[in-house]
Design an enzyme around this catalytic site. Structure first.
Site, short mmCIF file in Angstrom:
data_model
loop_
_atom_site.label_atom_id
_atom_site.label_comp_id
_atom_site.label_asym_id
_atom_site.label_seq_id
_atom_site.Cartn_x
_atom_site.Cartn_y
_atom_site.Cartn_z
N LYS A 122 17.98 -25.31 -1.30
CA LYS A 122 17.95 -24.46 -0.11
C LYS A 122 17.28 -23.11 -0.37
O LYS A 122 16.64 -22.56 0.51
CB LYS A 122 19.37 -24.25 0.45
N LYS A 174 17.71 -37.05 2.28
CA LYS A 174 18.88 -37.36 3.12
C LYS A 174 18.62 -36.95 4.58
O LYS A 174 17.84 -36.03 4.84
CB LYS A 174 20.14 -36.70 2.56
N LYS A 205 20.56 -32.19 9.52
CA LYS A 205 20.41 -31.56 10.83
C LYS A 205 19.35 -30.48 10.83
O LYS A 205 18.81 -30.14 11.87
CB LYS A 205 21.74 -31.04 11.39
N1 AQP Z 1 22.71 -37.82 5.32
C1 AQP Z 1 24.00 -37.83 5.05
N2 AQP Z 1 24.62 -38.94 4.60
C2 AQP Z 1 25.96 -38.95 4.34
N3 AQP Z 1 26.74 -37.87 4.51
C3 AQP Z 1 26.16 -36.74 4.95
N4 AQP Z 1 26.66 -35.52 5.22
C4 AQP Z 1 25.66 -34.70 5.65
N5 AQP Z 1 24.51 -35.38 5.68
C5 AQP Z 1 24.78 -36.65 5.25
C6 AQP Z 1 28.05 -35.16 5.04
O1 AQP Z 1 28.46 -34.40 6.16
C7 AQP Z 1 29.41 -33.45 5.73
C8 AQP Z 1 29.08 -32.10 6.26
O2 AQP Z 1 27.86 -31.64 5.83
P1 AQP Z 1 27.40 -30.18 6.26
O3 AQP Z 1 26.89 -30.19 7.62
O4 AQP Z 1 28.48 -29.22 6.00
O5 AQP Z 1 26.30 -29.85 5.25
P2 AQP Z 1 25.13 -30.67 4.76
O6 AQP Z 1 25.59 -31.73 3.81
O7 AQP Z 1 24.16 -29.67 4.20
O8 AQP Z 1 24.58 -31.38 6.08
P3 AQP Z 1 23.18 -31.25 6.71
O9 AQP Z 1 23.13 -32.12 7.91
O10 AQP Z 1 22.12 -31.51 5.67
O11 AQP Z 1 23.17 -29.74 7.15
P4 AQP Z 1 22.10 -28.65 6.87
O12 AQP Z 1 20.81 -29.28 7.31
O13 AQP Z 1 22.50 -27.48 7.71
O14 AQP Z 1 22.14 -28.36 5.42
C9 AQP Z 1 29.47 -33.49 4.21
O15 AQP Z 1 30.61 -34.24 3.84
C10 AQP Z 1 28.22 -34.23 3.85
O16 AQP Z 1 28.39 -34.95 2.65
#
Ligand code: AQP
Length: 340
Positions: free
Chosen positions: A119, A202, A205
């Site tokens: 990040k 992965k 969002k």
């Molecule tokens: N692609 C994924 N596959 C499985 N699990 C996922 N999680 C997120 N993406 C996937 C799980 O969702 C939970 C919350 O995640 P988060 O929103 O707090 O942070 P993140 O993992 O950083 O999710 P994003 O969507 O990638 O958000 P941004 O883009 O803002 O960084 C966690 O349990 C995560 O494992």
């Protein structure tokens, strides 16, 4: 090894940093609901807004996304009768314990976190201090409840290990057996949902490409179109799961199918061996629409009454503080803070 018996308690959270994706649903929320309904654990689920602001968030969007995330939790089956549902910033003990943990965790530990490296990118100097300290706040989120289990996607495994390191160092430094060694719960086909455009990344969002993800608010047409356009290879589906090796995009679609239908990749392959993507993709799209449409409709209904969502979160914060306030007080006593 801890001698203390801790109440079986689950904590997990999601950032309101954008709309919910299918990755959040399959990797997190769907499993939150399973753990809630098992009845084995007390369950606490959180919109981690303080984590979200480690990168810039427009205030109006943050408010909207936090309420929409709460609506997503409830629409997917989390209920305030069975789970404590909270917004992180409304339970101040999270931030208070995080400060203690900032003083326990080491700079070197934080610097090794792959999410920090990803990040912060090449310009780490310009990243916020909060982004660097993110895992200490996450450890506080979990340990301020003495949570014993945390359901997460595979991407969070390293942060959970750090949570255990922080708990162990605190216990060791102060000669106590106060914080539990929390177990990550990482299981099932939905653990690693990948981008629809690149099977090595992965689904996220914050990915600039909307075509890379399925949003929980996408309508049936958008879901079908994104799955139809998902990157694949020209081969049909293999006879065994081993045949998906080196085919990340095909493996991803099979895993998504398995997670949506509560089965395993092996069972999906047994049913669809030899299928071309021209047939498999429409079957996957139908399944995704059937599973997601009722959740998305319920989210819209809930979002029409934001005051009710705020009331649920306020009630959740009160319940949460009955757990967190005594744990923080005891932590302050252990550390030697006068007046705790
Ligand atoms: N692609 C994924 N596959 C499985 N699990 C996922 N999680 C997120 N993406 C996937 C799980 O969702 C939970 C919350 O995640 P988060 O929103 O707090 O942070 P993140 O993992 O950083 O999710 P994003 O969507 O990638 O958000 P941004 O883009 O803002 O960084 C966690 O349990 C995560 O494992």
């Amino acid at each position: 090894m801890s001698e203390t018996k801790f109440t079986p308690r689950v904590f997990s959270g999601i950032q309101p940093s954008g709309g919910l994706t299918l990755g959040n649903y399959l990797g997190a929320i769907k499993r939150f609901v399973d753990m809630q309904n098992k009845g084995t654990f007390q369950t606490v689920y959180c919109m981690v807004d303080m984590h979200a602001i480690t990168v810039w968030q427009d205030p109006a969007r943050l408010r909207h996304n936090t309420r929409e995330l709460a609506a997503g939790f409830i629409a997917a089956g989390l209920t305030p009768e069975k789970s404590i549902l909270i917004n992180q910033s409304q339970v101040p003990e999270h931030a208070q314990l995080a400060w203690i943990f900032n003083c326990v965790a080491r700079m070197g530990w934080m610097g090794r976190m792959t999410q920090w490296k990803d990040k912060a990118g090449k310009d780490a100097e310009a990243a916020s201090l909060g982004l660097f300290a993110y895992p200490a706040l996450m450890a506080a989120d979990i340990l301020v409840y003495h949570a014993t289990h945390v359901p997460v996607g595979e991407d969070q495994k390293q942060h959970l290990e750090l949570t255990r390191d922080i708990a162990a160092k605190f216990n060791h430094d102060f000669g106590v057996d106060f914080f539990p060694m929390t177990e990550p719960v990482i299981e099932g086909a939905g653990m690693r949902v990948m981008s629809l455009r690149d099977g090595s990344k992965k689904m996220s969002k914050s990915d600039p490409s909307d075509a890379s993800r399925i949003n929980m608010t996408d309508d049936a047409d958008a879901i079908a179109k994104k799955i139809r356009k998902a990157k694949t290879d020209p081969e049909p589906l293999p006879d065994t799961v081993a045949g998906l090796k080196d085919r990340p995009e095909a493996r991803n679609l099979v895993n998504i199918y398995a997670a949506l239908s509560d089965t395993t990749a092996e069972a999906v392959i047994a049913e669809h061996a030899g299928a071309q993507f021209g047939t498999f993709k429409p079957a996957l799209a139908d399944l995704a629409v059937a599973r997601l449409a009722p959740i998305s409709a319920e989210m819209s209904r809930l979002m029409a009454d934001p005051a009710e969502i705020d009331r649920i979160l306020a009630r959740g914060a009160e319940q949460a503080r009955e757990i967190t306030a005594p744990i923080l007080k005891k932590t302050y006593e252990i550390v030697g803070m006068v007046g705790a």
